[in-house]
Write a protein that holds these residues in place. Structure first.
Motif, PDB file in Angstrom:
ATOM      1  N   GLY A 113       0.805  -1.201   0.000  1.00 46.16           N
ATOM      2  CA  GLY A 113       0.000   0.000   0.000  1.00 46.16           C
ATOM      3  C   GLY A 113       0.842   1.256   0.000  1.00 46.16           C
ATOM      4  N   ALA A 114       0.241   2.349  -0.396  1.00 46.18           N
ATOM      5  CA  ALA A 114       0.953   3.629  -0.433  1.00 46.18           C
ATOM      6  C   ALA A 114       1.276   4.066   0.982  1.00 46.18           C
ATOM      7  CB  ALA A 114       0.078   4.673  -1.115  1.00 46.18           C
ATOM      8  N   PRO A 115       2.451   4.698   1.196  1.00 42.80           N
ATOM      9  CA  PRO A 115       2.816   5.142   2.537  1.00 42.80           C
ATOM     10  C   PRO A 115       1.976   6.332   2.981  1.00 42.80           C
ATOM     11  CG  PRO A 115       4.438   5.885   0.942  1.00 42.80           C
ATOM     12  CD  PRO A 115       3.511   4.970   0.202  1.00 42.80           C
ATOM     13  N   THR A 125       1.432   9.873   5.351  1.00 38.65           N
ATOM     14  CA  THR A 125       2.180  11.029   5.856  1.00 38.65           C
ATOM     15  C   THR A 125       1.317  11.733   6.896  1.00 38.65           C
ATOM     16  OG1 THR A 125       3.236  11.328   3.690  1.00 38.65           O
ATOM     17  CG2 THR A 125       3.369  13.148   5.253  1.00 38.65           C
ATOM     18  N   ASP A 146       0.375   4.841   9.374  1.00 28.88           N
ATOM     19  CA  ASP A 146       0.270   3.507   8.784  1.00 28.88           C
ATOM     20  C   ASP A 146      -0.017   2.428   9.819  1.00 28.88           C
ATOM     21  OD1 ASP A 146       0.389   3.555   5.983  1.00 28.88           O
ATOM     22  OD2 ASP A 146       2.547   3.968   6.007  1.00 28.88           O
ATOM     23  N   LYS A 156      -2.786   9.713   2.503  1.00 26.58           N
ATOM     24  CA  LYS A 156      -2.436   8.385   2.010  1.00 26.58           C
ATOM     25  C   LYS A 156      -3.136   8.242   0.665  1.00 26.58           C
ATOM     26  CE  LYS A 156      -2.283   3.484   3.468  1.00 26.58           C
ATOM     27  NZ  LYS A 156      -0.825   3.279   3.607  1.00 26.58           N
ATOM     28  N   GLU A 157      -2.447   8.672  -0.396  1.00 27.00           N
ATOM     29  CA  GLU A 157      -3.060   8.789  -1.725  1.00 27.00           C
ATOM     30  C   GLU A 157      -4.257   9.740  -1.709  1.00 27.00           C
ATOM     31  OE1 GLU A 157      -2.421   4.899  -4.288  1.00 27.00           O
ATOM     32  OE2 GLU A 157      -3.620   4.446  -2.511  1.00 27.00           O
ATOM     33  N   ALA A 159      -8.150   6.720  -4.108  1.00 28.04           N
ATOM     34  CA  ALA A 159      -7.651   5.709  -5.046  1.00 28.04           C
ATOM     35  C   ALA A 159      -8.724   4.707  -5.461  1.00 28.04           C
ATOM     36  CB  ALA A 159      -6.456   4.976  -4.440  1.00 28.04           C
TER      37      ALA A 159
END
Length: 416
Positions: free
Chosen positions: A83-85, A87, A92, A153-154, A182
């Motif tokens: 999965g995308a990290p 910030t 996460d 996160k995206e 997403a």
């Protein structure tokens, strides 16, 4: 008449000479001193995990439409990550599989109309190797509750959370995460609580704009964790843990006579320098093919192998596996010539291990197609009986037996 009178006189004389019985002394009961209160680690094992379980009525109080509530000791893990990290990165932890790093569990599952995809709601009571591992994970979740009200996160994600007012023993957090980026619509209500070496997690996916009482969930789980902590300390005060002395095996004896215990396998001991432990086995050994890999020891008679694993980034023995460390075994090994755990050997049905070590957890890892029956002790030492299929199947066969010091496992890391 004279004879009768004389006999009566003799009897009177004898009666006069009979000593008066002494009074029986009164015994004052001596109260045994109260045992010293237990002050060691709060380490829950086996069925003690059930002290953390809420009742079905309490679950429906939090998830009103929960039905078909069932409890088991069967844990399913995905362990695929990805999965995308996020910030900041600590956010996460809200997506992480909280069972990662656990050694045993009790599982409650239910169905709910809150989720149109029919995913099961779950509450996991997760035993970790020690209190330090749980403290670290709970610190991460607390940091997420404090820093991740809004994060990226995206795209923009929200986590609306409450942190319960804890005491010296129990901590709790609950909140709702909404991630609609997403091309997906991910909404989940989560609650977390901890005490000692146990982390409790509740997870309920849902549709739309439903709401859940986060404060009630956090308070309930915290209260139950505190009750469990008190019950454990009371039990360990009455029955303090006993440290068992487990002598090393004799390298001159056949492997079949070596014992698999929480201290190691025969003369190969956990915590020793790897090269020392390998040499103690007294057989030829194949060194690792890569840094951090395992040593392979072959049984002299060709019965099978033993694998010696190092701790991450260090030279001490983390664990030892007799037989295979994977559920899929291309070449079955001869358990009769290999070490045994209380008489349980490679090739035996897993039901024999369950009978010898009751109260364990059956584990299924989807990503690796692995299965095992796990039995940890209070000191964070773990026996794993790896099987050729679902370990909940009594006909499953043991293909490998591992002992490891789970306290040396590295926890999850979240860094920017």
């Amino acid at each position: 008449m004279l004879l009768a009178t004389g006999a009566a006189g003799v009897l009177l004389a004898l009666a006069a000479c009979t000593p008066t019985p002494e009074a029986t002394p009164t015994l004052t009961p001596i109260e045994a001193p109260a045992p010293e209160p237990y002050s060691g680690p709060a380490a829950f094992i086996g069925d003690e995990l059930e002290l953390f379980l809420p009742t079905p009525e309490e679950i429906t109080g939090l998830i009103p439409d929960a039905t078909e509530i069932a409890t088991s000791s069967a844990l399913t893990m995905v362990s695929d990550g990805g999965g995308a990290p996020a910030t900041p990165a600590i956010c996460d932890v809200l997506y992480a599989e909280q069972s990662l790093g656990s050694v045993a569990a009790r599982v409650v599952e239910w169905k709910s109309q809150s989720d149109s995809e029919q995913r099961l709601g779950r509450l996991l009571v997760l035993q970790f190797p020690d209190e330090a591992h749980v403290e670290e994970r709970m610190d991460q979740l607390t940091a997420a509750a404090e820093q991740c009200e809004q994060f990226d996160k995206e795209g923009a994600v929200t986590f609306d959370a409450v942190i319960a007012d804890g005491d010296d023993h129990a901590r709790a957090i609950a909140g709702t995460l909404v991630d609609t980026n997403a091309g997906h619509d991910w909404r989940q209500f989560s609650a977390y609580a901890s005490a000692g070496n146990v982390l409790v997690t509740l997870w309920q996916p849902f549709d739309g704009d439903q709401s859940f009482d986060a404060e009630a969930a956090a308070d309930l789980l915290a209260a139950r964790a505190d009750e469990a902590h008190s019950a454990l300390l009371e039990k360990l005060t009455a029955m303090p843990p006993v440290v068992e002395d487990l002598p090393a095996g004799d390298a001159s004896k056949p492997w079949s006579e070596w014992a698999i215990t929480v201290a190691g396998v025969g003369p190969v001991r956990l915590g020793e320098p790897v090269e020392t432990a390998v040499a103690a086995a007294g057989v030829s050994a194949t060194p690792p093919e890569f840094a951090g890999g395992w040593w392979t020891l072959e049984e002299p008679g060709g019965a099978g192998s033993m694998l010696v694993f190092p701790v991450e980034g260090g030279g001490a023995v983390l664990g030892v596996t007799v037989g295979s460390d994977r559920s899929s075994l291309p070449d079955p090994q001869d358990g009769a010539g290999l070490p045994a755990a209380d008489g349980i050997r490679v090739g035996d049905p897993v039901s024999a291990a369950v009978a010898a070590y009751p109260g364990g957890t059956t584990v299924r890892v989807i990503s690796s197609a692995d299965h095992w029956y796990a039995v940890p002790d209070r000191d964070g030492r773990l026996l794993r009986f790896r099987t050729d299929r679902d370990a909940g199947d009594p006909q499953a066969t043991i293909v490998g037996i591992t002992v490891e010091d789970a306290t040396a496992w590295r926890g999850l890391r979240f860094t920017d």
